[in-house]
Design an enzyme around this catalytic site. Structure first.
Site, short mmCIF file in Angstrom:
data_model
loop_
_atom_site.label_atom_id
_atom_site.label_comp_id
_atom_site.label_asym_id
_atom_site.label_seq_id
_atom_site.Cartn_x
_atom_site.Cartn_y
_atom_site.Cartn_z
N ILE A 45 -6.94 7.91 -0.93
CA ILE A 45 -6.96 6.46 -0.98
C ILE A 45 -7.81 6.00 0.20
O ILE A 45 -7.63 6.48 1.32
CB ILE A 45 -5.54 5.87 -0.93
CG1 ILE A 45 -5.56 4.34 -1.01
CG2 ILE A 45 -4.78 6.33 0.30
CD1 ILE A 45 -4.16 3.72 -1.11
N SER A 46 -8.78 5.14 -0.04
CA SER A 46 -9.70 4.72 1.02
C SER A 46 -8.98 3.91 2.08
O SER A 46 -7.95 3.29 1.84
CB SER A 46 -10.84 3.88 0.43
OG SER A 46 -11.66 4.65 -0.40
N GLN A 47 -9.57 3.91 3.28
CA GLN A 47 -9.00 3.10 4.36
C GLN A 47 -9.12 1.63 3.99
O GLN A 47 -10.05 1.21 3.30
CB GLN A 47 -9.71 3.42 5.67
CG GLN A 47 -11.17 3.06 5.71
CD GLN A 47 -11.90 3.79 6.83
OE1 GLN A 47 -12.22 4.96 6.71
NE2 GLN A 47 -12.17 3.07 7.91
N ARG A 97 0.82 -1.22 0.00
CA ARG A 97 0.00 0.00 0.00
C ARG A 97 0.85 1.26 0.00
O ARG A 97 0.42 2.30 -0.51
CB ARG A 97 -0.95 -0.01 1.21
CG ARG A 97 -2.02 1.09 1.17
CD ARG A 97 -3.08 0.87 2.25
NE ARG A 97 -4.14 1.87 2.22
CZ ARG A 97 -4.29 2.84 3.11
NH1 ARG A 97 -3.43 2.96 4.13
NH2 ARG A 97 -5.28 3.70 3.01
#
Length: 208
Positions: A58-60, A32
């Site tokens: 960027i999403s969790q 990530r």
């Protein structure tokens, strides 16, 4: 980093109810930190949404896992992602299905994501610079559509690009947002409210 990933997966995602082993494996395998600015790399495996530039995030990891799980993918699913962003969600999908179609309205993000996916040897993705509200008609119909930005209302084009029994997973709302899963059955659409969420807005029409 492997310890951080394992901790995230074992102590958090599983605690939050993520059960799909293929999704957990995809998240475990993907670096990530490559999808975020270097200055934020120390936060890569925390359960936070992080800025990626151009006013986008960027999403969790939990939301990535949850939305992906809701799609009920099989290896042959025809998938559309609306909002390529950093390419992280795209990469997770690409680990699960034979081919992913992804649209991004911000050209620089689309280009960067395309380059990064190739660097990570992920080649089963088609990206497009375009208006996600309109979907990708030439690639339709889709078994699954995932939208990674919040729409004020459900885009009709996306509904009618779903296959019968296909799922659309989308955040809806402005100040208050809910994650919905919409399932097509013939010419009818059935909606489930999953949980409250917070996403950047899905901008219609404007390309950047």
């Amino acid at each position: 980093m492997l310890n951080s990933r394992s901790e995230l997966l074992d102590q958090f995602l599983r605690q939050q109810g993520i059960r799909d082993e293929a999704i957990l494996a995809a998240i475990r395998e993907l670096p990530r930190e490559r999808f975020i600015p270097e200055a934020l790399s120390h936060q890569a495996y925390q359960n936070n949404a992080l800025p990626i530039g151009e006013g986008q995030t960027i999403s969790q990891p939990y939301i990535v896992a949850k939305m992906t799980e809701l799609l009920e993918l099989t290896p042959t699913s025809n998938v559309l992602e609306v909002g390529t962003g950093s390419g992280y969600q795209t990469a997770v999908l690409a680990k699960l299905v034979e081919h992913v179609n992804s649209i991004e309205r911000i050209k620089s993000l689309q280009w960067n994501a395309k380059r990064l996916l190739k660097q990570l040897d992920i080649y089963n993705v088609s990206t497009k610079h375009g208006d996600g509200w309109k979907g990708w008609e030439s690639k339709a119909p889709f078994d699954a559509i995932i939208v990674t930005a919040a729409a004020e209302s459900i885009p009709n084009d996306l509904l009618f690009q779903l296959k019968d029994n296909g799922h659309l997973v989308i955040p809806i709302g402005e100040e208050s947002q809910q994650l919905l899963r919409i399932t097509r059955q013939g010419e009818e659409f059935f909606s489930e409210v999953i949980e409250e969420v917070r996403f950047v807005p899905l901008v219609a029409g404007e390309l950047a």
